[in-house]
Design a protein around this motif. Structure first.
Motif, PDB file in Angstrom:
ATOM      1  N   LYS A  44      27.076  32.080  41.128  1.00 22.33           N
ATOM      2  CA  LYS A  44      27.491  33.051  39.860  1.00 22.33           C
ATOM      3  C   LYS A  44      26.667  34.264  39.891  1.00 22.33           C
ATOM      4  N   SER A  45      25.130  34.155  40.409  1.00 20.93           N
ATOM      5  CA  SER A  45      24.366  35.336  40.681  1.00 20.93           C
ATOM      6  C   SER A  45      24.697  36.057  41.532  1.00 20.93           C
ATOM      7  N   PHE A  46      25.434  35.775  42.464  1.00 20.14           N
ATOM      8  CA  PHE A  46      25.654  36.607  43.765  1.00 20.14           C
ATOM      9  C   PHE A  46      24.751  36.430  44.705  1.00 20.14           C
ATOM     10  N   LYS A  47      23.477  35.390  44.692  1.00 15.49           N
ATOM     11  CA  LYS A  47      22.584  35.418  45.409  1.00 15.49           C
ATOM     12  C   LYS A  47      23.075  34.955  46.799  1.00 15.49           C
ATOM     13  N   GLY A  48      22.806  35.652  47.964  1.00 15.89           N
ATOM     14  CA  GLY A  48      23.395  35.060  49.211  1.00 15.89           C
ATOM     15  C   GLY A  48      24.878  35.566  49.272  1.00 15.89           C
ATOM     16  N   LYS A  49      25.124  36.689  48.811  1.00 18.29           N
ATOM     17  CA  LYS A  49      26.578  37.170  48.810  1.00 18.29           C
ATOM     18  C   LYS A  49      26.909  37.798  50.123  1.00 18.29           C
ATOM     19  N   LYS A  50      28.281  37.805  50.395  1.00 20.75           N
ATOM     20  CA  LYS A  50      28.855  38.525  51.466  1.00 20.75           C
ATOM     21  C   LYS A  50      29.621  39.578  50.977  1.00 20.75           C
ATOM     22  N   VAL A  51      29.671  40.744  51.750  1.00 21.43           N
ATOM     23  CA  VAL A  51      29.975  42.207  51.430  1.00 21.43           C
ATOM     24  C   VAL A  51      31.012  42.527  52.514  1.00 21.43           C
ATOM     25  N   LYS A  52      32.076  43.093  52.176  1.00 18.44           N
ATOM     26  CA  LYS A  52      32.947  43.930  53.106  1.00 18.44           C
ATOM     27  C   LYS A  52      33.519  45.016  52.437  1.00 18.44           C
ATOM     28  N   LYS A  53      33.605  46.167  53.107  1.00 17.65           N
ATOM     29  CA  LYS A  53      34.318  47.224  52.599  1.00 17.65           C
ATOM     30  C   LYS A  53      35.644  47.493  53.444  1.00 17.65           C
ATOM     31  N   THR A  54      36.586  47.887  52.382  1.00 15.93           N
ATOM     32  CA  THR A  54      37.892  48.303  52.930  1.00 15.93           C
ATOM     33  C   THR A  54      38.802  49.269  52.082  1.00 15.93           C
ATOM     34  N   LYS A  55      39.666  49.865  52.709  1.00 18.55           N
ATOM     35  CA  LYS A  55      40.353  50.892  51.982  1.00 18.55           C
ATOM     36  C   LYS A  55      41.683  50.392  51.394  1.00 18.55           C
ATOM     37  N   LYS A  56      41.926  48.922  51.323  1.00 16.27           N
ATOM     38  CA  LYS A  56      43.334  48.625  51.091  1.00 16.27           C
ATOM     39  C   LYS A  56      42.925  47.871  49.826  1.00 16.27           C
ATOM     40  N   LEU A  57      44.264  47.598  49.128  1.00 11.09           N
ATOM     41  CA  LEU A  57      44.192  47.214  47.751  1.00 11.09           C
ATOM     42  C   LEU A  57      44.310  45.575  47.676  1.00 11.09           C
ATOM     43  N   LYS A  58      44.276  45.078  48.890  1.00  8.15           N
ATOM     44  CA  LYS A  58      44.131  43.490  48.829  1.00  8.15           C
ATOM     45  C   LYS A  58      43.210  43.084  49.972  1.00  8.15           C
ATOM     46  N   TYR A  59      42.678  42.026  49.696  1.00  5.36           N
ATOM     47  CA  TYR A  59      41.740  41.636  50.977  1.00  5.36           C
ATOM     48  C   TYR A  59      41.804  39.887  50.995  1.00  5.36           C
ATOM     49  N   THR A  60      41.601  39.508  52.074  1.00  7.42           N
ATOM     50  CA  THR A  60      42.060  38.037  52.213  1.00  7.42           C
ATOM     51  C   THR A  60      40.435  37.875  53.085  1.00  7.42           C
ATOM     52  N   ILE A  61      39.849  36.679  52.080  1.00  5.04           N
ATOM     53  CA  ILE A  61      38.646  36.177  52.527  1.00  5.04           C
ATOM     54  C   ILE A  61      38.801  35.074  53.297  1.00  5.04           C
ATOM     55  N   LYS A  62      38.289  34.720  54.766  1.00  3.34           N
ATOM     56  CA  LYS A  62      38.404  33.567  55.390  1.00  3.34           C
ATOM     57  C   LYS A  62      37.310  32.799  54.944  1.00  3.34           C
ATOM     58  N   ARG A  63      37.432  31.390  54.471  1.00  6.61           N
ATOM     59  CA  ARG A  63      36.399  30.581  53.907  1.00  6.61           C
ATOM     60  C   ARG A  63      35.966  29.840  55.071  1.00  6.61           C
ATOM     61  N   LYS A  64      34.509  29.722  55.359  1.00  8.20           N
ATOM     62  CA  LYS A  64      33.860  28.943  56.524  1.00  8.20           C
ATOM     63  C   LYS A  64      33.485  27.786  55.753  1.00  8.20           C
ATOM     64  N   ASP A  65      33.220  27.549  54.673  1.00  4.63           N
ATOM     65  CA  ASP A  65      32.574  26.386  54.234  1.00  4.63           C
ATOM     66  C   ASP A  65      33.908  25.732  53.379  1.00  4.63           C
ATOM     67  N   LYS A  66      34.502  24.762  53.984  1.00  2.00           N
ATOM     68  CA  LYS A  66      35.815  24.164  53.640  1.00  2.00           C
ATOM     69  C   LYS A  66      35.445  23.261  52.270  1.00  2.00           C
ATOM     70  N   LYS A  67      34.056  22.671  52.447  1.00  2.00           N
ATOM     71  CA  LYS A  67      34.019  21.468  51.330  1.00  2.00           C
ATOM     72  C   LYS A  67      33.524  22.433  49.840  1.00  2.00           C
ATOM     73  N   ARG A  68      33.100  23.537  49.920  1.00  2.00           N
ATOM     74  CA  ARG A  68      32.706  24.312  48.636  1.00  2.00           C
ATOM     75  C   ARG A  68      34.176  24.325  47.800  1.00  2.00           C
ATOM     76  N   LYS A  69      33.948  23.848  46.526  1.00  2.00           N
ATOM     77  CA  LYS A  69      35.064  23.905  45.371  1.00  2.00           C
ATOM     78  C   LYS A  69      35.289  25.142  44.857  1.00  2.00           C
ATOM     79  N   LYS A  70      33.997  26.248  44.631  1.00  2.00           N
ATOM     80  CA  LYS A  70      34.414  27.493  43.931  1.00  2.00           C
ATOM     81  C   LYS A  70      33.512  28.340  44.508  1.00  2.00           C
ATOM     82  N   TYR A  71      34.046  29.583  44.326  1.00  3.66           N
ATOM     83  CA  TYR A  71      33.422  30.862  44.923  1.00  3.66           C
ATOM     84  C   TYR A  71      33.383  31.565  44.009  1.00  3.66           C
TER      85      TYR A  71
END
Length: 172
Positions: A119-146
């Motif tokens: 929740k604190s965004f520690k260890g966050k991933k960042v991506k810049k885009t010009k589009k109004l939608k974005y798909t994040i591909k999850r690498k950690d399939k066991k993780r329940k929430k992001y």
């Protein structure tokens, strides 16, 4: 000059020298509404003048305060004009990805998406885009929430100007 000794310094007047970032509107932004000297409200055009520079577009703006009449000296203040706050309209997670949609922000050149496991965004991933939608591909399939959040930005003369982050969204 004899009269200058009796004149008051415009820099001793009260106005907020720390002007917070202002949100882009497409119109001229003039944050100083009044000036006060020892409890007396000064008159614009009689006691002082305000000159604004670059106060319409996103970037760095300048205010020049010049004392006239009974006031002397000149003071210069700077403030930033930044994009508005992004509103996330959709944040949906599946086993393999997170789909995001957000509303367009006036004047933005692009959007910065951040996601993290905490929740604190520690260890966050960042991506810049010009589009109004974005798909994040999850690498950690066991993780329940992001947690995800988005902010608008505009690049002006090689420098980035960022708006405030959207509310963070928890995605399961």
């Amino acid at each position: 000059r004899e009269g200058d000794a009796a004149k008051k310094n415009i820099m001793t007047c009260s106005y907020d020298p720390e002007i917070p970032n202002k949100v882009y509107t497409g119109k001229a932004i003039e944050p100083i509404k009044s000036m006060v000297y020892q409890g007396i409200t000064l008159r614009k055009g009689v006691d002082y003048t305000l000159t604004y520079k670059n106060n319409v577009k996103i970037g760095k703006a300048t205010i020049v305060i010049k004392g006239i009449g009974n006031f002397r000296e000149t003071d210069t203040l700077k403030f930033k004009i930044v994009p508005g706050k992004v509103k996330i309209t959709k944040a949906k997670g599946t086993k393999k990805k997170i789909k995001l949609k957000y509303k367009k922000v006036k004047g933005a050149g692009g959007y910065e998406i951040q996601w993290a496991k905490k929740k604190s965004f520690k260890g966050k991933k960042v991506k810049k885009t010009k589009k109004l939608k974005y798909t994040i591909k999850r690498k950690d399939k066991k993780r329940k929430k992001y947690y995800v959040r988005v902010r608008a930005y505009k690049k002006v003369k090689g420098k980035y100007y960022y708006g405030k982050f959207s509310k963070k969204k928890k995605v399961k």
